[in-house]
Structures are given as C-alpha cells and as structure tokens.
Motif scaffolding. Structure first.
Motif, PDB file in Angstrom:
ATOM      1  N   PRO A   5      57.468  21.538   8.677  1.00 30.61           N
ATOM      2  CA  PRO A   5      56.120  20.999   8.888  1.00 30.61           C
ATOM      3  C   PRO A   5      56.160  19.614   9.533  1.00 30.61           C
ATOM      4  CG  PRO A   5      56.742  20.794   6.589  1.00 30.61           C
ATOM      5  CD  PRO A   5      57.843  21.565   7.256  1.00 30.61           C
ATOM      6  N   ASN A   6      55.088  19.247  10.190  1.00 28.37           N
ATOM      7  CA  ASN A   6      55.005  17.935  10.838  1.00 28.37           C
ATOM      8  C   ASN A   6      53.535  17.495  10.880  1.00 28.37           C
ATOM      9  OD1 ASN A   6      53.791  19.186  13.201  1.00 28.37           O
ATOM     10  ND2 ASN A   6      55.834  19.971  13.649  1.00 28.37           N
ATOM     11  N   LYS A   7      53.306  16.410  11.597  1.00 30.04           N
ATOM     12  CA  LYS A   7      51.956  15.824  11.603  1.00 30.04           C
ATOM     13  C   LYS A   7      51.006  16.607  12.512  1.00 30.04           C
ATOM     14  CE  LYS A   7      51.483  11.266  11.540  1.00 30.04           C
ATOM     15  NZ  LYS A   7      51.280   9.866  11.956  1.00 30.04           N
ATOM     16  N   ALA A   8      49.855  16.940  11.988  1.00 32.01           N
ATOM     17  CA  ALA A   8      48.840  17.633  12.782  1.00 32.01           C
ATOM     18  C   ALA A   8      48.108  16.639  13.674  1.00 32.01           C
ATOM     19  CB  ALA A   8      47.835  18.313  11.854  1.00 32.01           C
ATOM     20  N   GLU A   9      47.466  17.166  14.693  1.00 37.69           N
ATOM     21  CA  GLU A   9      46.632  16.335  15.558  1.00 37.69           C
ATOM     22  C   GLU A   9      45.372  17.124  15.887  1.00 37.69           C
ATOM     23  OE1 GLU A   9      48.802  14.822  18.897  1.00 37.69           O
ATOM     24  OE2 GLU A   9      47.136  13.577  19.598  1.00 37.69           O
ATOM     25  N   LEU A  10      44.255  16.411  15.980  1.00 41.02           N
ATOM     26  CA  LEU A  10      42.983  17.032  16.354  1.00 41.02           C
ATOM     27  C   LEU A  10      42.537  16.463  17.694  1.00 41.02           C
ATOM     28  CD1 LEU A  10      40.622  18.878  15.335  1.00 41.02           C
ATOM     29  CD2 LEU A  10      39.558  16.785  14.456  1.00 41.02           C
ATOM     30  N   HIS A  11      42.149  17.343  18.597  1.00 37.82           N
ATOM     31  CA  HIS A  11      41.587  16.910  19.879  1.00 37.82           C
ATOM     32  C   HIS A  11      40.148  17.397  19.975  1.00 37.82           C
ATOM     33  CE1 HIS A  11      45.831  16.351  21.033  1.00 37.82           C
ATOM     34  NE2 HIS A  11      45.395  15.632  22.067  1.00 37.82           N
ATOM     35  N   VAL A  12      39.352  16.713  20.774  1.00 33.21           N
ATOM     36  CA  VAL A  12      37.962  17.112  20.994  1.00 33.21           C
ATOM     37  C   VAL A  12      37.674  17.113  22.497  1.00 33.21           C
ATOM     38  CG1 VAL A  12      37.032  14.748  20.772  1.00 33.21           C
ATOM     39  CG2 VAL A  12      35.564  16.703  20.268  1.00 33.21           C
ATOM     40  N   ALA A  13      36.766  18.012  22.916  1.00 29.73           N
ATOM     41  CA  ALA A  13      36.384  18.073  24.334  1.00 29.73           C
ATOM     42  C   ALA A  13      34.969  18.625  24.452  1.00 29.73           C
ATOM     43  CB  ALA A  13      37.354  18.956  25.105  1.00 29.73           C
ATOM     44  N   ASP A  14      34.289  18.253  25.542  1.00 29.54           N
ATOM     45  CA  ASP A  14      32.971  18.819  25.838  1.00 29.54           C
ATOM     46  C   ASP A  14      33.089  20.110  26.619  1.00 29.54           C
ATOM     47  OD1 ASP A  14      31.492  16.736  24.654  1.00 29.54           O
ATOM     48  OD2 ASP A  14      31.874  15.480  26.410  1.00 29.54           O
ATOM     49  N   ASP A  15      34.243  20.296  27.253  1.00 26.42           N
ATOM     50  CA  ASP A  15      34.503  21.484  28.053  1.00 26.42           C
ATOM     51  C   ASP A  15      35.876  22.006  27.647  1.00 26.42           C
ATOM     52  OD1 ASP A  15      33.678  22.566  31.197  1.00 26.42           O
ATOM     53  OD2 ASP A  15      35.706  22.942  30.447  1.00 26.42           O
ATOM     54  N   LEU A  16      35.995  23.327  27.534  1.00 21.83           N
ATOM     55  CA  LEU A  16      37.283  23.888  27.091  1.00 21.83           C
ATOM     56  C   LEU A  16      38.438  23.470  28.002  1.00 21.83           C
ATOM     57  CD1 LEU A  16      36.382  27.494  25.922  1.00 21.83           C
ATOM     58  CD2 LEU A  16      37.583  25.760  24.572  1.00 21.83           C
ATOM     59  N   PHE A  17      38.160  23.333  29.289  1.00 22.63           N
ATOM     60  CA  PHE A  17      39.222  22.960  30.215  1.00 22.63           C
ATOM     61  C   PHE A  17      39.462  21.443  30.252  1.00 22.63           C
ATOM     62  CE2 PHE A  17      38.503  27.292  31.911  1.00 22.63           C
ATOM     63  CZ  PHE A  17      39.826  27.728  31.893  1.00 22.63           C
ATOM     64  N   GLY A  18      38.792  20.727  29.362  1.00 22.47           N
ATOM     65  CA  GLY A  18      39.055  19.309  29.218  1.00 22.47           C
ATOM     66  C   GLY A  18      38.080  18.438  29.994  1.00 22.47           C
ATOM     67  N   PRO A  19      38.281  17.117  29.961  1.00 18.99           N
ATOM     68  CA  PRO A  19      39.415  16.430  29.341  1.00 18.99           C
ATOM     69  C   PRO A  19      39.356  16.450  27.804  1.00 18.99           C
ATOM     70  CG  PRO A  19      37.818  14.830  30.164  1.00 18.99           C
ATOM     71  CD  PRO A  19      37.342  16.186  30.604  1.00 18.99           C
TER      72      PRO A  19
END
Ligand code: GAL
Length: 285
Positions: free
Chosen positions: A194-208
């Motif tokens: 196991p390791n550290k999780a990360e959460l990302h957020v975007a307004d569009d699935l293709f990013g940013p």
C-alpha cells in the motif's frame, strides 16, 4: 468473497459485484456476486473463465486483473473490460481485454484484447457519463502515464479520442462524478504494497486535472488504510452518496485479500475519506 480489484453494476434493483477470482496467487477468472442491499451478498457464478485453448489470449496461466462491467442501454449487453497479461510473460503484454454477455452473471465471452490505440494498458477502470458515453482510464507507458480513451457506442473498443491525463506514475484509478465535477482516486506504484492515495479533480474528463493531495483521513491514512483504490460505487437511489472501495492485498495468498469500503465524505465542498471501524448506509442522507 473472492472478487478482488473489483467493480459494481446496479441493474434492475440488484447490485452485481465483479472481481478477480484468485487461487493462492493464480488468476482464475472473474467471479460475480449479487446483493439487493449492499450488506448481504450471494455468490452467483464464475462470470468469466480463462480458456482451455492454449492458443487463446486468455489461456489458463494468463493474468486477469481489475475487471469492470458496464451496461450498454443501446445494445442491452453487459460489457466487461479487464487488465490482461498473456500466459508466461509476466506483466509485459500490458493489454486491455473486452468481454460481453447478455446476462449480468455471464458467461462473458472474450471479444478482443489489445493495447488501446497502441498504448500499454495495466491498471484500469471504466466510467459511464450522464450522456451514456463510456470511457476507459488506464495506466500506460510502464505505469508512468494515466490515459483516458472514449469508447465506441457499443463500449467494445476505444476510439481515437485517447489522451494523456498526466504523467505522475499513478495507478489503481477510480473515477466518479459529483456536483458536475469529475474526481479521480489513484495510488502510487508499489506493486501489492500500500502507498499514499491521491485525489484529482477536473471539469472535463480529458482534463486539465488538478491534484487535491491525499484525501484519506485517520489511522494509516498515509497508506490508504493498508489498501489500494479500485472503484467508487454510487449508492442507488441516494443523491451524492458514494462508497470508496479498495483492496487490502495479501500477495502470498491473494484469494484471502480483504476489502475496505468507506463512505466518501462530501461536507463543506471538500472530498475526503475518513477511517471508520464500522458504518451503515444511513451515514448518507
Ligand atoms: C499493483 C496493481 C495490481 C497488480 C499488482 C501486481 O500495482 O495495482 O492490480 O497488478 O500491482 O504486482
């Protein structure tokens, strides 16, 4: 339960949980369990089996990981994608595979296996947006890249809309949509550890895509509570109710690996996951 690296579909009032069937370490296909209430689960079937045909891409000895199933309203088929490694090649093949079934419990039949648009594909997930367009999210280029490809209308193949999301050496992707934004859990790349999780957020699935850091809170939060993300389950019939699903791997005896389910906390505009020894669905309003 023997359904690791799994994912869940809710169909006609029943939840179907698909996951890796493991021997000690051997890959034995994909099991499916069913539940009406998320508390009580019944084993249904081996939904997808490796093949006795030694020439097949899915000949016994292959590795089948992180199976995810989505339902196609247009074709009325259940479509399964999974990470496939060919027999005797370790993790070198780095393919995605697609299988199809008329019934949620299978048997799913292999449609094809490939590297999406030529890209390596290991840990992966699927996501169906509100407009019924589906996407495959996958770790590529020796897991350095996380990529997203839009699927064809029948969900059986990637289209040429296939983009690099970021190059951060992340895997175990689990996507969900809340309040018109897309959220993505990932893990680092340390194999079964196991390791550290990360959460990302975007307004569009293709990013940013923007990092929100480690969303886990509580004891062992910095190692995702000794687990690795696999899926986010939207609870049927409840608004803004999502369950974070992760695997607590036991590499020497994978079949005995355990499951961590925690409610995603959406208070005050933040998205976090706090450890709970016990909880019930009434945590959701
Ligand atoms: C992990 C991955 C698992 C499995 C494992 C093999 O990083 O998330 O699904 O592939 O590596 O070592």
């Amino acid at each position: 339960m023997n359904a690791h690296g799994g994912g869940i579909v809710h169909h006609s009032g029943t939840y179907y949980w698909y996951g890796e069937k493991r021997g000690g370490t051997e890959s034995q296909g994909v099991n499916v369990y069913s539940s009406k209430d998320l508390y009580n689960w019944t084993f249904e079937k081996l939904a997808f089996s490796p093949s006795d045909d030694k020439e097949s891409d899915i000949a016994w000895g292959c590795i089948i990981e992180r199976p995810k199933v989505i339902y196609n309203k247009r074709t009325k088929k259940f479509v399964m994608w999974f990470h496939l490694e060919l027999k005797g090649q370790g993790y070198a093949a780095a393919r995605a595979a697609v299988a199809i079934s008329d019934s949620p419990t299978g048997p799913f039949k292999l449609v094809d296996s490939f590297r999406p648009n030529g890209h390596m594909s290991r840990d992966m997930g699927l996501f169906v947006d509100d407009d019924d367009v589906a996407y495959h999210i996958y770790s590529s280029d020796e897991n350095y890249e996380l990529r997203l490809s839009k699927l064809t209308l029948d969900y059986l193949a990637p289209t040429a809309s296939d983009k690099l999301l970021f190059r951060n050496h992340r895997e175990a992707p689990a996507l969900f949509k809340y309040n018109k934004k897309y959220y993505l859990f990932t893990s680092g790349c340390t194999g079964w550890a196991p390791n550290k999780a990360e959460l990302h957020v975007a307004d569009d699935l293709f990013g940013p895509w923007t990092s929100l850091g480690d969303p886990m809170r509580g004891p062992d939060a910095q190692i995702t509570f000794d687990a690795q993300s696999t899926f986010v389950l939207p609870v049927a019939g409840k608004k803004d109710a999502f369950i974070f699903m992760a695997d607590r791997w036991k590499p020497k005896n994978l079949l005995d690996s355990r499951y961590i389910w925690l409610p995603i906390d959406l208070k005050n505009g933040t998205v976090t996951v706090s450890w709970k020894d016990q909880w019930k669905l009434d945590v959701f309003k």
